[in-house]
Motif scaffolding. Sequence first.
Motif, PDB file in Angstrom:
ATOM      1  N   TYR A 245      34.376  67.456 -73.216  1.00  0.00           N
ATOM      2  CA  TYR A 245      33.586  67.150 -72.095  1.00  0.00           C
ATOM      3  C   TYR A 245      33.159  65.553 -71.795  1.00  0.00           C
ATOM      4  CZ  TYR A 245      28.896  66.674 -69.641  1.00  0.00           C
ATOM      5  OH  TYR A 245      27.834  66.334 -68.881  1.00  0.00           O
ATOM      6  N   ASN A 246      33.253  65.011 -70.726  1.00  0.00           N
ATOM      7  CA  ASN A 246      32.808  63.597 -70.534  1.00  0.00           C
ATOM      8  C   ASN A 246      31.650  63.631 -69.468  1.00  0.00           C
ATOM      9  OD1 ASN A 246      34.909  61.371 -71.653  1.00  0.00           O
ATOM     10  ND2 ASN A 246      36.124  63.417 -71.305  1.00  0.00           N
ATOM     11  N   ASN A 247      31.722  64.398 -68.266  1.00  0.00           N
ATOM     12  CA  ASN A 247      30.881  64.795 -67.519  1.00  0.00           C
ATOM     13  C   ASN A 247      31.026  66.020 -66.776  1.00  0.00           C
ATOM     14  OD1 ASN A 247      32.474  64.393 -65.080  1.00  0.00           O
ATOM     15  ND2 ASN A 247      31.694  62.184 -65.048  1.00  0.00           N
ATOM     16  N   GLU A 248      30.351  66.553 -65.925  1.00  0.00           N
ATOM     17  CA  GLU A 248      30.190  67.802 -65.381  1.00  0.00           C
ATOM     18  C   GLU A 248      31.895  68.192 -64.676  1.00  0.00           C
ATOM     19  OE1 GLU A 248      25.985  66.660 -65.159  1.00  0.00           O
ATOM     20  OE2 GLU A 248      27.906  65.791 -64.696  1.00  0.00           O
ATOM     21  N   THR A 249      32.422  66.972 -64.138  1.00  0.00           N
ATOM     22  CA  THR A 249      33.798  67.259 -63.691  1.00  0.00           C
ATOM     23  C   THR A 249      34.786  66.612 -64.197  1.00  0.00           C
ATOM     24  OG1 THR A 249      32.954  65.922 -61.698  1.00  0.00           O
ATOM     25  CG2 THR A 249      32.628  68.070 -61.460  1.00  0.00           C
ATOM     26  N   TYR A 250      34.585  65.941 -65.160  1.00  0.00           N
ATOM     27  CA  TYR A 250      35.728  65.260 -65.827  1.00  0.00           C
ATOM     28  C   TYR A 250      35.750  65.628 -67.374  1.00  0.00           C
ATOM     29  CZ  TYR A 250      38.549  60.837 -66.974  1.00  0.00           C
ATOM     30  OH  TYR A 250      39.704  60.074 -67.066  1.00  0.00           O
ATOM     31  N   TRP A 251      37.060  65.981 -67.695  1.00  0.00           N
ATOM     32  CA  TRP A 251      37.155  66.620 -68.921  1.00  0.00           C
ATOM     33  C   TRP A 251      38.942  65.968 -69.659  1.00  0.00           C
ATOM     34  CZ3 TRP A 251      34.129  70.628 -71.062  1.00  0.00           C
ATOM     35  CH2 TRP A 251      33.193  71.330 -70.150  1.00  0.00           C
ATOM     36  N   THR A 252      38.499  65.751 -71.017  1.00  0.00           N
ATOM     37  CA  THR A 252      39.769  65.030 -71.429  1.00  0.00           C
ATOM     38  C   THR A 252      40.501  66.227 -72.342  1.00  0.00           C
ATOM     39  OG1 THR A 252      38.441  64.077 -73.255  1.00  0.00           O
ATOM     40  CG2 THR A 252      38.911  62.687 -71.362  1.00  0.00           C
ATOM     41  N   TYR A 253      41.720  66.112 -72.227  1.00  0.00           N
ATOM     42  CA  TYR A 253      42.472  66.915 -73.176  1.00  0.00           C
ATOM     43  C   TYR A 253      42.227  67.006 -74.648  1.00  0.00           C
ATOM     44  CZ  TYR A 253      46.561  69.736 -74.856  1.00  0.00           C
ATOM     45  OH  TYR A 253      47.367  70.591 -75.445  1.00  0.00           O
ATOM     46  N   GLY A 254      41.757  67.949 -75.036  1.00  0.00           N
ATOM     47  CA  GLY A 254      41.522  68.328 -76.465  1.00  0.00           C
ATOM     48  C   GLY A 254      42.491  69.246 -77.303  1.00  0.00           C
ATOM     49  N   VAL A 255      42.164  70.147 -78.210  1.00  0.00           N
ATOM     50  CA  VAL A 255      42.832  70.896 -78.985  1.00  0.00           C
ATOM     51  C   VAL A 255      42.278  72.266 -78.311  1.00  0.00           C
ATOM     52  CG1 VAL A 255      43.382  71.970 -81.134  1.00  0.00           C
ATOM     53  CG2 VAL A 255      43.119  69.507 -80.957  1.00  0.00           C
ATOM     54  N   GLY A 256      43.214  73.047 -78.066  1.00  0.00           N
ATOM     55  CA  GLY A 256      42.950  74.429 -77.566  1.00  0.00           C
ATOM     56  C   GLY A 256      44.107  75.468 -77.147  1.00  0.00           C
ATOM     57  N   THR A 257      44.006  76.457 -76.733  1.00  0.00           N
ATOM     58  CA  THR A 257      44.826  77.470 -76.473  1.00  0.00           C
ATOM     59  C   THR A 257      45.855  77.023 -75.268  1.00  0.00           C
ATOM     60  OG1 THR A 257      45.834  79.595 -75.982  1.00  0.00           O
ATOM     61  CG2 THR A 257      43.727  79.019 -75.278  1.00  0.00           C
ATOM     62  N   THR A 258      47.121  77.299 -75.108  1.00  0.00           N
ATOM     63  CA  THR A 258      47.797  77.058 -73.881  1.00  0.00           C
ATOM     64  C   THR A 258      48.168  78.173 -73.394  1.00  0.00           C
ATOM     65  OG1 THR A 258      49.811  76.638 -75.385  1.00  0.00           O
ATOM     66  CG2 THR A 258      48.555  74.708 -74.597  1.00  0.00           C
ATOM     67  N   SER A 259      47.927  79.377 -73.787  1.00  0.00           N
ATOM     68  CA  SER A 259      48.144  80.557 -73.124  1.00  0.00           C
ATOM     69  C   SER A 259      47.702  81.018 -71.746  1.00  0.00           C
ATOM     70  CB  SER A 259      48.028  81.689 -73.980  1.00  0.00           C
ATOM     71  OG  SER A 259      46.517  81.730 -74.341  1.00  0.00           O
ATOM     72  N   ASN A 260      46.613  80.449 -71.712  1.00  0.00           N
ATOM     73  CA  ASN A 260      46.137  80.514 -70.201  1.00  0.00           C
ATOM     74  C   ASN A 260      46.581  79.319 -69.136  1.00  0.00           C
ATOM     75  OD1 ASN A 260      44.298  80.403 -67.991  1.00  0.00           O
ATOM     76  ND2 ASN A 260      42.442  80.815 -69.302  1.00  0.00           N
ATOM     77  N   PRO A 261      47.101  80.098 -68.051  1.00  0.00           N
ATOM     78  CA  PRO A 261      47.823  78.949 -67.078  1.00  0.00           C
ATOM     79  C   PRO A 261      46.977  78.094 -66.616  1.00  0.00           C
ATOM     80  CG  PRO A 261      47.778  81.392 -66.246  1.00  0.00           C
ATOM     81  CD  PRO A 261      47.294  81.330 -67.734  1.00  0.00           C
ATOM     82  N   ASP A 262      45.690  78.446 -66.747  1.00  0.00           N
ATOM     83  CA  ASP A 262      44.607  77.516 -65.846  1.00  0.00           C
ATOM     84  C   ASP A 262      44.461  76.136 -66.763  1.00  0.00           C
ATOM     85  OD1 ASP A 262      44.360  79.243 -63.920  1.00  0.00           O
ATOM     86  OD2 ASP A 262      42.317  79.792 -64.726  1.00  0.00           O
ATOM     87  N   CYS A 263      44.928  76.126 -68.024  1.00  0.00           N
ATOM     88  CA  CYS A 263      44.759  74.962 -68.821  1.00  0.00           C
ATOM     89  C   CYS A 263      45.781  73.801 -68.137  1.00  0.00           C
ATOM     90  CB  CYS A 263      45.158  75.334 -70.199  1.00  0.00           C
ATOM     91  SG  CYS A 263      44.062  76.522 -71.109  1.00  0.00           S
ATOM     92  N   SER A 264      46.915  74.263 -67.873  1.00  0.00           N
ATOM     93  CA  SER A 264      47.907  73.439 -67.226  1.00  0.00           C
ATOM     94  C   SER A 264      47.296  72.880 -65.676  1.00  0.00           C
ATOM     95  CB  SER A 264      49.228  73.558 -67.207  1.00  0.00           C
ATOM     96  OG  SER A 264      49.457  74.762 -66.578  1.00  0.00           O
TER      97      SER A 264
END
Length: 284
Positions: A185-204
């Motif tokens: 989280y940076n602000n409500e609509t700005y997020w930077t890439y972190g460590v998480g699952t990539t199985s969810n197509p929404d991540c990309s």
Amino acid sequence: MRNSNHLIGVLNFLTFLLSIPILGGGIWLSTRANNTDCLKFLQWPLIVIGICILVVSLTGFAGACYRNTVLMWLYLFAMFFIIAALLGFIIFAYVVTDKGSGRKVPSRTYSEYYLNDYSGWLRDRVMDDSYWSKISSCIRDSKACRKMARTVGGAPEPAETFYRRNLNPLESGCCKPPTECGYVYNNETYWTYGVGTTSNPDCSKWNNNQEGLCYSCDSCKAGVLASLKKSWRKVSVINIVVLVILVITYVIGCAAFRNNRRIDNDEPYSETRMTKEQPSRLHL
């Protein structure tokens, strides 16, 4: 029963007054339909509903006040189909919004939404590319995501504060990436890439571009479905109340119609037609 004509006249005059703002709202939307695609979905239903209520109300009002049997017959005929259509819509709304709800996320107050939790006609409609392009355009034009911005001391609110916010389905599904993606989280609509699952197509699919965000995500479509479900359920409750009122009005209209026929036949109110037309021939 002689008061039924007056009562049906009053009821239809009230529904006539109700049709004026509905019709006016539809006309207003039609003048602004070129601004956003989503408004085109709203203008014609409102105009059609307003016209139907106006015409039927005037017909019932005139038929009751002037004791016109033909107008009352047309009024009852139209009212029957309006009641049947409204009942059908209520059943349809409950059927197509039967499945699907938000999922709770650990350490988050808001829920998140998944397209696989929904099924049926409404899901297929939202997933259709032609419809989704117009719906997503509507969400962008509403600036729903920009309205989420909050500051504390001139800076964006802390992540811990944001996680405790009660976001609506559109804000949760369209304005931020899914929690499982691990974005920071940076602000409500700005997020930077972190460590998480990539199985969810929404991540990309997440994009920090304010015109992109998660508008192409399945979570956004699921958020729309959740919003539609909530709205349709509220509308269905109102429609049930309206249906009861229409049924009562219809019953009173039937009584007024019988009154008009009795008056047209010059039948005394307390005397049956059979007694009048076929008097007894036996005289003792």
